[in-house]
Motif scaffolding. Structure first.
Motif, PDB file in Angstrom:
ATOM      1  N   VAL A 167      -3.452 -35.046  96.022  1.00 54.74           N
ATOM      2  CA  VAL A 167      -3.560 -33.585  96.186  1.00 54.74           C
ATOM      3  C   VAL A 167      -4.763 -33.040  95.417  1.00 54.74           C
ATOM      4  CG1 VAL A 167      -2.449 -31.375  95.696  1.00 54.74           C
ATOM      5  CG2 VAL A 167      -1.106 -33.264  96.666  1.00 54.74           C
ATOM      6  N   LEU A 168      -4.879 -33.403  94.151  1.00 57.28           N
ATOM      7  CA  LEU A 168      -5.967 -32.880  93.325  1.00 57.28           C
ATOM      8  C   LEU A 168      -7.332 -33.362  93.802  1.00 57.28           C
ATOM      9  CD1 LEU A 168      -4.315 -33.148  89.789  1.00 57.28           C
ATOM     10  CD2 LEU A 168      -4.745 -31.075  91.122  1.00 57.28           C
ATOM     11  N   HIS A 169      -7.421 -34.628  94.159  1.00 57.02           N
ATOM     12  CA  HIS A 169      -8.701 -35.149  94.655  1.00 57.02           C
ATOM     13  C   HIS A 169      -9.078 -34.490  95.976  1.00 57.02           C
ATOM     14  CE1 HIS A 169      -7.984 -39.045  92.143  1.00 57.02           C
ATOM     15  NE2 HIS A 169      -8.362 -38.015  91.405  1.00 57.02           N
ATOM     16  N   SER A 170      -8.084 -34.136  96.785  1.00 55.61           N
ATOM     17  CA  SER A 170      -8.363 -33.419  98.040  1.00 55.61           C
ATOM     18  C   SER A 170      -9.001 -32.063  97.765  1.00 55.61           C
ATOM     19  CB  SER A 170      -7.057 -33.217  98.831  1.00 55.61           C
ATOM     20  OG  SER A 170      -6.505 -34.446  99.221  1.00 55.61           O
ATOM     21  N   LEU A 171      -8.639 -31.476  96.636  1.00 58.94           N
ATOM     22  CA  LEU A 171      -9.179 -30.163  96.257  1.00 58.94           C
ATOM     23  C   LEU A 171     -10.492 -30.278  95.506  1.00 58.94           C
ATOM     24  CD1 LEU A 171      -5.838 -28.512  95.060  1.00 58.94           C
ATOM     25  CD2 LEU A 171      -7.005 -28.159  97.250  1.00 58.94           C
ATOM     26  N   ARG A 195      -8.172 -36.493 101.374  1.00 58.86           N
ATOM     27  CA  ARG A 195      -7.953 -35.412 102.338  1.00 58.86           C
ATOM     28  C   ARG A 195      -7.349 -35.930 103.638  1.00 58.86           C
ATOM     29  NH1 ARG A 195     -13.669 -32.101 101.220  1.00 58.86           N
ATOM     30  NH2 ARG A 195     -12.901 -31.034  99.343  1.00 58.86           N
ATOM     31  N   VAL A 196      -7.771 -37.109 104.074  1.00 57.52           N
ATOM     32  CA  VAL A 196      -7.210 -37.691 105.291  1.00 57.52           C
ATOM     33  C   VAL A 196      -5.742 -38.056 105.082  1.00 57.52           C
ATOM     34  CG1 VAL A 196      -7.329 -39.638 106.892  1.00 57.52           C
ATOM     35  CG2 VAL A 196      -9.441 -38.532 106.121  1.00 57.52           C
ATOM     36  N   ILE A 197      -5.443 -38.727 103.968  1.00 58.66           N
ATOM     37  CA  ILE A 197      -4.064 -39.122 103.681  1.00 58.66           C
ATOM     38  C   ILE A 197      -3.172 -37.885 103.548  1.00 58.66           C
ATOM     39  CG2 ILE A 197      -2.545 -40.196 101.970  1.00 58.66           C
ATOM     40  CD1 ILE A 197      -4.033 -42.275 103.469  1.00 58.66           C
ATOM     41  N   LEU A 198      -3.656 -36.866 102.829  1.00 58.33           N
ATOM     42  CA  LEU A 198      -2.870 -35.646 102.653  1.00 58.33           C
ATOM     43  C   LEU A 198      -2.638 -34.955 103.993  1.00 58.33           C
ATOM     44  CD1 LEU A 198      -1.490 -33.655 100.747  1.00 58.33           C
ATOM     45  CD2 LEU A 198      -3.700 -32.500 100.459  1.00 58.33           C
ATOM     46  N   ALA A 199      -3.654 -34.920 104.843  1.00 59.53           N
ATOM     47  CA  ALA A 199      -3.503 -34.302 106.164  1.00 59.53           C
ATOM     48  C   ALA A 199      -2.432 -35.026 106.987  1.00 59.53           C
ATOM     49  CB  ALA A 199      -4.840 -34.316 106.910  1.00 59.53           C
ATOM     50  N   LEU A 200      -2.394 -36.347 106.881  1.00 60.84           N
ATOM     51  CA  LEU A 200      -1.373 -37.116 107.595  1.00 60.84           C
ATOM     52  C   LEU A 200       0.022 -36.789 107.078  1.00 60.84           C
ATOM     53  CD1 LEU A 200      -3.169 -40.584 107.801  1.00 60.84           C
ATOM     54  CD2 LEU A 200      -2.761 -38.996 109.687  1.00 60.84           C
ATOM     55  N   TYR A 201       0.166 -36.657 105.759  1.00 61.39           N
ATOM     56  CA  TYR A 201       1.468 -36.317 105.196  1.00 61.39           C
ATOM     57  C   TYR A 201       1.899 -34.905 105.604  1.00 61.39           C
ATOM     58  CZ  TYR A 201       1.024 -40.453 102.181  1.00 61.39           C
ATOM     59  OH  TYR A 201       0.898 -41.729 101.706  1.00 61.39           O
ATOM     60  N   VAL A 202       0.950 -33.982 105.571  1.00 62.05           N
ATOM     61  CA  VAL A 202       1.263 -32.612 106.009  1.00 62.05           C
ATOM     62  C   VAL A 202       1.644 -32.626 107.490  1.00 62.05           C
ATOM     63  CG1 VAL A 202       0.291 -30.315 106.419  1.00 62.05           C
ATOM     64  CG2 VAL A 202      -0.164 -31.500 104.254  1.00 62.05           C
ATOM     65  N   GLY A 203       0.963 -33.458 108.261  1.00 65.01           N
ATOM     66  CA  GLY A 203       1.282 -33.571 109.680  1.00 65.01           C
ATOM     67  C   GLY A 203       2.715 -34.028 109.911  1.00 65.01           C
ATOM     68  N   VAL A 204       3.169 -34.975 109.102  1.00 61.77           N
ATOM     69  CA  VAL A 204       4.558 -35.427 109.216  1.00 61.77           C
ATOM     70  C   VAL A 204       5.510 -34.287 108.870  1.00 61.77           C
ATOM     71  CG1 VAL A 204       6.293 -36.997 108.263  1.00 61.77           C
ATOM     72  CG2 VAL A 204       4.001 -37.844 108.753  1.00 61.77           C
ATOM     73  N   GLY A 205       5.160 -33.503 107.832  1.00 65.57           N
ATOM     74  CA  GLY A 205       5.988 -32.366 107.459  1.00 65.57           C
ATOM     75  C   GLY A 205       6.044 -31.311 108.554  1.00 65.57           C
ATOM     76  N   VAL A 206       4.908 -31.045 109.188  1.00 66.01           N
ATOM     77  CA  VAL A 206       4.871 -30.083 110.301  1.00 66.01           C
ATOM     78  C   VAL A 206       5.697 -30.594 111.475  1.00 66.01           C
ATOM     79  CG1 VAL A 206       3.362 -29.022 112.025  1.00 66.01           C
ATOM     80  CG2 VAL A 206       2.641 -29.116 109.623  1.00 66.01           C
ATOM     81  N   TRP A 207       5.585 -31.878 111.769  1.00 69.38           N
ATOM     82  CA  TRP A 207       6.377 -32.499 112.845  1.00 69.38           C
ATOM     83  C   TRP A 207       7.873 -32.284 112.573  1.00 69.38           C
ATOM     84  CZ3 TRP A 207       6.436 -38.536 113.701  1.00 69.38           C
ATOM     85  CH2 TRP A 207       7.275 -38.843 114.786  1.00 69.38           C
ATOM     86  N   ALA A 208       8.299 -32.516 111.340  1.00 67.63           N
ATOM     87  CA  ALA A 208       9.706 -32.348 110.990  1.00 67.63           C
ATOM     88  C   ALA A 208      10.131 -30.890 111.140  1.00 67.63           C
ATOM     89  CB  ALA A 208       9.939 -32.830 109.557  1.00 67.63           C
ATOM     90  N   PHE A 209       9.249 -29.968 110.725  1.00 68.63           N
ATOM     91  CA  PHE A 209       9.571 -28.541 110.822  1.00 68.63           C
ATOM     92  C   PHE A 209       9.699 -28.106 112.279  1.00 68.63           C
ATOM     93  CE2 PHE A 209       8.162 -24.106 111.191  1.00 68.63           C
ATOM     94  CZ  PHE A 209       9.062 -23.480 110.338  1.00 68.63           C
ATOM     95  N   VAL A 210       8.742 -28.514 113.101  1.00 72.31           N
ATOM     96  CA  VAL A 210       8.769 -28.124 114.522  1.00 72.31           C
ATOM     97  C   VAL A 210       9.964 -28.740 115.235  1.00 72.31           C
ATOM     98  CG1 VAL A 210       7.538 -28.360 116.729  1.00 72.31           C
ATOM     99  CG2 VAL A 210       6.282 -27.757 114.642  1.00 72.31           C
ATOM    100  N   ALA A 211      10.307 -29.980 114.866  1.00 75.39           N
ATOM    101  CA  ALA A 211      11.418 -30.680 115.519  1.00 75.39           C
ATOM    102  C   ALA A 211      12.772 -30.279 114.940  1.00 75.39           C
ATOM    103  CB  ALA A 211      11.231 -32.190 115.370  1.00 75.39           C
TER     104      ALA A 211
END
Length: 352
Positions: A167-171, A195-211
């Protein structure tokens, strides 16, 4: 130099003892092999998908919890493969090492650049606590903290450390732990990867929220925690309770005999003395390396139970005697000789 003064001590891999090994054998065991690595990777991922399917079909039944525990237990062994990929030794083709490392880093909450440099420090300063810098990857410090030991089986401190770094390195914030090991020239790549790894994790979280379902998180992000128990049991055996501040891996590292299934899942890291002594040897050649240098090594432990019987004794003793450590039976050397050797190292009495 005195570690108490905070002065950096220059330790290199050449300072460590290495068992005699014929040049011909060394060349043979350091040969990397795409086919063998792909077989291991393919077999491991097949187990992940098979146990994942079993967990999926168990939903809504009494078999759900044991099925997910089995899936998580297999999934968590991605950590063993990630360790090999840090060394860039599994595959002969560099693009395969890099591609597979991306997949495995996603599974293990890690970012490639920091993971590699941090582990390089571990190999250079293995179980050295009196140096500056020191080994930053000591799993169980003296005296042992039972709370940390217990929570490590859920990878809590691991997650806080590595996910926090991502997270911190992404920022664009370089953490203190990264500054200690990562060259400035690699900060940009570390930031990009994070940033790529964090985006993938956020993507999984968004997938869970939408589903409207926790299943994407349970299948993809949490297995590294709820399934970590068996890999952690193995990983803790690597160095815990053995000698510190010795430039000889035979005193600070364990090799275990394991059954073929565990050895496969663990990517032969049960041959841990051999791995530390010759870190450029690929995982698949470690059994052959063991045979070549076995006469100069301590006896291997007879499985996980044998190693943990010793570790539990050490942990109990260190609660009231933090200086207590086990000295392995190294051929041709005794504890007294070892201490004489230590006095001539960078870890002389004034250092300690």
């Amino acid at each position: 130099m005195s570690a108490q003064q905070g002065s950096p001590q220059v330790i290199t891999m050449d300072d460590w003892y290495r068992c005699p090994l014929e040049r011909r054998v060394l060349k043979e065991v350091t040969r990397r092999n795409d086919r063998v690595a792909l077989m291991y990777f393919g077999g491991f991922m097949a187990l992940v998908f098979a146990t994942g399917a079993l967990a999926w079909f168990s939903l809504g039944t009494l078999w759900c919890m044991p099925a997910f525990l089995l899936y998580g237990t297999i999934y968590a062994f991605a950590e063993a493969m990630e360790h090999e990929l840090r060394h860039r030794t599994p595959f002969r083709s560099e693009w395969l090492n890099e591609t597979v490392h991306w997949v495995i880093c996603f599974m293990t909450w890690r970012e490639q650049v920091y993971s590699r440099w941090s582990h390089a420090q571990h190999h250079t300063y293995t179980h050295l606590t009196a140096t500056v810098p020191a080994d930053a990857e000591i799993a169980v410090k003296r005296p042992p903290s039972y709370l940390k030991l217990a929570t490590d089986f859920l990878r809590i401190s691991h997650g806080i450390h590595h996910l926090g770094n991502i997270v911190l390195h992404s920022l664009g914030i370089v953490t203190r732990s990264a500054k200690a090991v990562v060259p400035v020239v690699d900060y940009r790549a570390m930031r990009r990867n994070s940033r790529v790894i964090l985006a993938l994790y956020v993507g999984v979280g968004v997938w869970a929220f939408v589903a409207h379902s926790w299943l994407p998180v349970v299948f993809l992000l949490l297995p590294r925690a709820y399934g970590a128990w068996l890999h952690e049991l193995l990983a803790i055996t690597q160095h815990t309770g053995l000698r510190e501040n010795e430039l000889d891996h035979r005193f600070s590292t364990r090799t275990l005999h394991l059954n073929p299934v565990l050895q496969f899942l663990y990517w032969n890291m049960n041959y841990h003395v051999e791995h530390h002594m010759f870190p450029n040897v690929p995982f698949h050649a470690l059994p052959k390396l063991r045979k070549a240098i076995e006469a100069d090594l301590p006896p291997a432990y007879d499985g996980l139970f044998d190693a943990w019987a010793e570790i539990l004794h050490i942990l109990r003793t260190q609660r009231h005697d933090p200086d207590y450590m086990i000295t392995p039976q190294v051929p041709g050397k005794t504890a007294a000789v070892m201490h004489e050797d230590a006095a001539s190292n960078a870890f002389a009495a004034d250092t300690l």
